[in-house]
Design a protein around this motif. Sequence first.
Motif, PDB file in Angstrom:
ATOM      1  N   HIS A  51       0.807  -1.217   0.000  1.00 25.18           N
ATOM      2  CA  HIS A  51       0.000   0.000   0.000  1.00 25.18           C
ATOM      3  C   HIS A  51       0.841   1.269   0.000  1.00 25.18           C
ATOM      4  CE1 HIS A  51      -3.122  -2.823   0.934  1.00 25.18           C
ATOM      5  NE2 HIS A  51      -2.565  -3.102   2.089  1.00 25.18           N
ATOM      6  N   GLY A  52       2.005   1.212   0.629  1.00 21.00           N
ATOM      7  CA  GLY A  52       2.854   2.386   0.725  1.00 21.00           C
ATOM      8  C   GLY A  52       4.263   1.985   1.099  1.00 21.00           C
ATOM      9  N   TYR A  53       5.221   2.871   0.760  1.00 23.67           N
ATOM     10  CA  TYR A  53       6.622   2.580   1.051  1.00 23.67           C
ATOM     11  C   TYR A  53       7.441   3.860   1.080  1.00 23.67           C
ATOM     12  CZ  TYR A  53       7.175   3.289  -3.963  1.00 23.67           C
ATOM     13  OH  TYR A  53       7.149   3.837  -5.216  1.00 23.67           O
ATOM     14  N   ALA A  54       8.574   3.778   1.735  1.00 27.78           N
ATOM     15  CA  ALA A  54       9.605   4.812   1.683  1.00 27.78           C
ATOM     16  C   ALA A  54      10.942   4.084   1.723  1.00 27.78           C
ATOM     17  CB  ALA A  54       9.483   5.782   2.857  1.00 27.78           C
ATOM     18  N   LEU A  55      11.736   4.284   0.672  1.00 30.40           N
ATOM     19  CA  LEU A  55      13.061   3.680   0.564  1.00 30.40           C
ATOM     20  C   LEU A  55      14.071   4.737   0.974  1.00 30.40           C
ATOM     21  CD1 LEU A  55      12.658   2.137  -3.020  1.00 30.40           C
ATOM     22  CD2 LEU A  55      11.825   1.236  -0.836  1.00 30.40           C
ATOM     23  N   LEU A  56      14.668   4.568   2.134  1.00 32.18           N
ATOM     24  CA  LEU A  56      15.559   5.576   2.701  1.00 32.18           C
ATOM     25  C   LEU A  56      16.982   5.049   2.835  1.00 32.18           C
ATOM     26  CD1 LEU A  56      13.198   6.764   5.557  1.00 32.18           C
ATOM     27  CD2 LEU A  56      13.557   7.859   3.360  1.00 32.18           C
ATOM     28  N   PRO A  57      17.955   5.942   2.919  1.00 26.86           N
ATOM     29  CA  PRO A  57      19.326   5.484   3.138  1.00 26.86           C
ATOM     30  C   PRO A  57      19.479   4.653   4.418  1.00 26.86           C
ATOM     31  CG  PRO A  57      19.328   7.778   2.477  1.00 26.86           C
ATOM     32  CD  PRO A  57      17.891   7.391   2.695  1.00 26.86           C
ATOM     33  N   LYS A  58      18.719   4.991   5.447  1.00 28.08           N
ATOM     34  CA  LYS A  58      18.853   4.304   6.726  1.00 28.08           C
ATOM     35  C   LYS A  58      17.753   3.294   7.014  1.00 28.08           C
ATOM     36  CE  LYS A  58      22.638   6.104   8.057  1.00 28.08           C
ATOM     37  NZ  LYS A  58      23.816   5.266   8.191  1.00 28.08           N
ATOM     38  N   GLY A  59      16.962   2.953   6.020  1.00 26.57           N
ATOM     39  CA  GLY A  59      15.948   1.947   6.287  1.00 26.57           C
ATOM     40  C   GLY A  59      14.877   1.854   5.230  1.00 26.57           C
ATOM     41  N   LEU A  60      14.024   0.887   5.416  1.00 23.76           N
ATOM     42  CA  LEU A  60      12.927   0.574   4.517  1.00 23.76           C
ATOM     43  C   LEU A  60      11.650   0.589   5.350  1.00 23.76           C
ATOM     44  CD1 LEU A  60      11.898  -0.590   1.803  1.00 23.76           C
ATOM     45  CD2 LEU A  60      12.532  -2.842   2.655  1.00 23.76           C
TER      46      LEU A  60
END
Length: 146
Positions: A51-60
Amino acid sequence: MARLARLSIGGYPHLVVQHAGARAVVSDDDDADQLLGVLRAATVEADVGLHGYALLPKGLWLLVTPADAHGLGRAMQSIGRRYVRWVNDRRRERGGLFDGRYRAALLEAETELLPALRYIESQPVRAGLVGAPEEYRWSSCRQHVG
């Protein structure tokens, strides 16, 4: 001591967080493209709704609904195997990328789904990467706001 079992219930949304270890999970657009492709493939194969996501340098950060109790574990295992191997080959490094096991929290769909989605999509702002959620390329926010 044995690991504690995670609570995962099919048909209910889950907030999932997988923190980075010493290395960045996503360091450039190629990493993000690859992780997003792996994420989509893993969730489809494990019958997990994304449904949603954020791909970040420090985590998923993920908002997902597994069809059954084992789908979330299968999807996260697949992401770890595929993406970490790709990153290690690309960066000529070895070892794990994530810090320990993923964390998952069961959510009430009627009351917690939308606040959790807003929270996930605001993570790039909280991390100081952008000024507004819709500015971040590697989250689901742009898809949700059009």
